[in-house]
Design a protein around this motif. Sequence first.
Motif, PDB file in Angstrom:
ATOM      1  N   VAL A 182     -26.448 101.479  -7.770  1.00 56.37           N
ATOM      2  CA  VAL A 182     -26.042 102.100  -9.027  1.00 56.37           C
ATOM      3  C   VAL A 182     -26.927 101.566 -10.147  1.00 56.37           C
ATOM      4  O   VAL A 182     -27.390 100.426 -10.092  1.00 56.37           O
TER       5      VAL A 182
ATOM      6  N   ASP B 195     -24.717 104.161 -14.671  1.00 55.97           N
ATOM      7  CA  ASP B 195     -23.283 104.354 -14.899  1.00 55.97           C
ATOM      8  C   ASP B 195     -22.586 103.020 -15.125  1.00 55.97           C
ATOM      9  O   ASP B 195     -22.915 102.018 -14.479  1.00 55.97           O
TER      10      ASP B 195
ATOM     11  N   ASP C  83     -26.095 108.448  -9.790  1.00 52.88           N
ATOM     12  CA  ASP C  83     -24.863 107.668  -9.836  1.00 52.88           C
ATOM     13  C   ASP C  83     -23.658 108.604  -9.939  1.00 52.88           C
ATOM     14  O   ASP C  83     -23.707 109.633 -10.637  1.00 52.88           O
TER      15      ASP C  83
ATOM     16  N   THR D 141     -19.731 107.987 -10.634  1.00 50.39           N
ATOM     17  CA  THR D 141     -18.702 107.001 -10.941  1.00 50.39           C
ATOM     18  C   THR D 141     -17.422 107.688 -11.390  1.00 50.39           C
ATOM     19  O   THR D 141     -17.457 108.697 -12.093  1.00 50.39           O
TER      20      THR D 141
END
Length: 413
Positions: free
Chosen positions: A201, A204, A394, A396
């Motif tokens: 990641v 985010d 990403d 999330t």
Amino acid sequence: MTTGGRRASGENVPDRTQSFGEEVLGTLLDRAHVLPPHRIGPIVADAVGKLGGRDISVLLQDYGQWLLVPLRSDGLVAGDPQSIDESHAGQAFLDTRPVEVSLADGVRVHVPLLDGGDQVGVMSVTLERVDDDARRLLRRIACVVADLLVTKHGYTDLFFLSRRREPMSVAAEIQWSLLPPLAMIMPRVAVAGVLEPAYDVAGDSFDYALNDDMLHVAMIDAMGHGLSAAVMATVAIGAYRHARRSSISLSEIYFFMDRAVADQFGPDHFVTAQMMRLDTATGRLRWVNAGHPAPLLIRGDQVVSRLDSPTTLPVGFGGEKPVISERTLKPGDRILCFTDGLIEQHEPGEQPFGEHQLIDWVNRVASVRTSPRAMSRSLSHALRDARGGRTTDDATILLIEWLGSSETDPTAP
């Protein structure tokens, strides 16, 4: 002179003698403050051993939220990682309650390790028999162990290395060091989040804080990928925390974050953001949106609406004063915040995953009423599978549940 806990004058005197339970817990507490992190295993084994416990394991959740991984330390049984979805220890972890399993030579007890409402992991131990006294002491020992793991985590790599199951990028290292606990469960409100891909990641992030009755939440998505996105996210979250702690309005927080990003990265860089405040005493939700996907409102077992609101430009682009939107929640309402990587995933020439598919999957997962932590985790994994395991950006999610305010709430005056 006292006799039988009473002074000669008849005055009552508390019994200050040390009980067995106090001795067990007191030994843990007395040694905890000077305990090196790698020596947690022996003192846990010693405490549980006084109850007749054996084969003791401390299991920590891996960063991908798939497995419970044994902490390797003297006095503890290592063994293989256990699936969170397909093990008794995983059941204790997800349900946040002890699970007892009968064995030929005793009872295997799996006790969740809870700290501030967050599930740190699970402690597993075998006893010849289990009664209410043993359950009480195991639960209290688990509380101390959870606190030890959290406090010692700040100055060791031991727990991080135990939880890491894959190589982690530098950007991901930065993001994980920036995050608050993935979950918080309090009497009035619960928060749970998942970052994907856990080991790569970059842009985010999210943040939250519960200050008195007010829950403060931010979710961001910094442009780009890799290390540059992680650095931008760090500046944005740092600016958000600084502004939040200055007790300024949501609109002013936006301007503060906007200036911080623009000053550091120039006019061609931006961060989409959403900042919220939830009054946990009344359910009043207020938020501003800076170019971020609108959250979803989940009531009962389905999505009932999007929290559409006027948006200003992303942080860093110098947008106009954001409009503060408002809604009053009902007890049990859940707010799902997410980043655009969740719905924009697609292969070249194919259609994006899309919000409609997201809502369909949210409804499927929400139909099985579980804790916010279990739901966020299940939803993230279900969406990953629905996208064919592909995550080119990403993706999330952050789930917020208002549980309501009650006269029986221990936080109530």
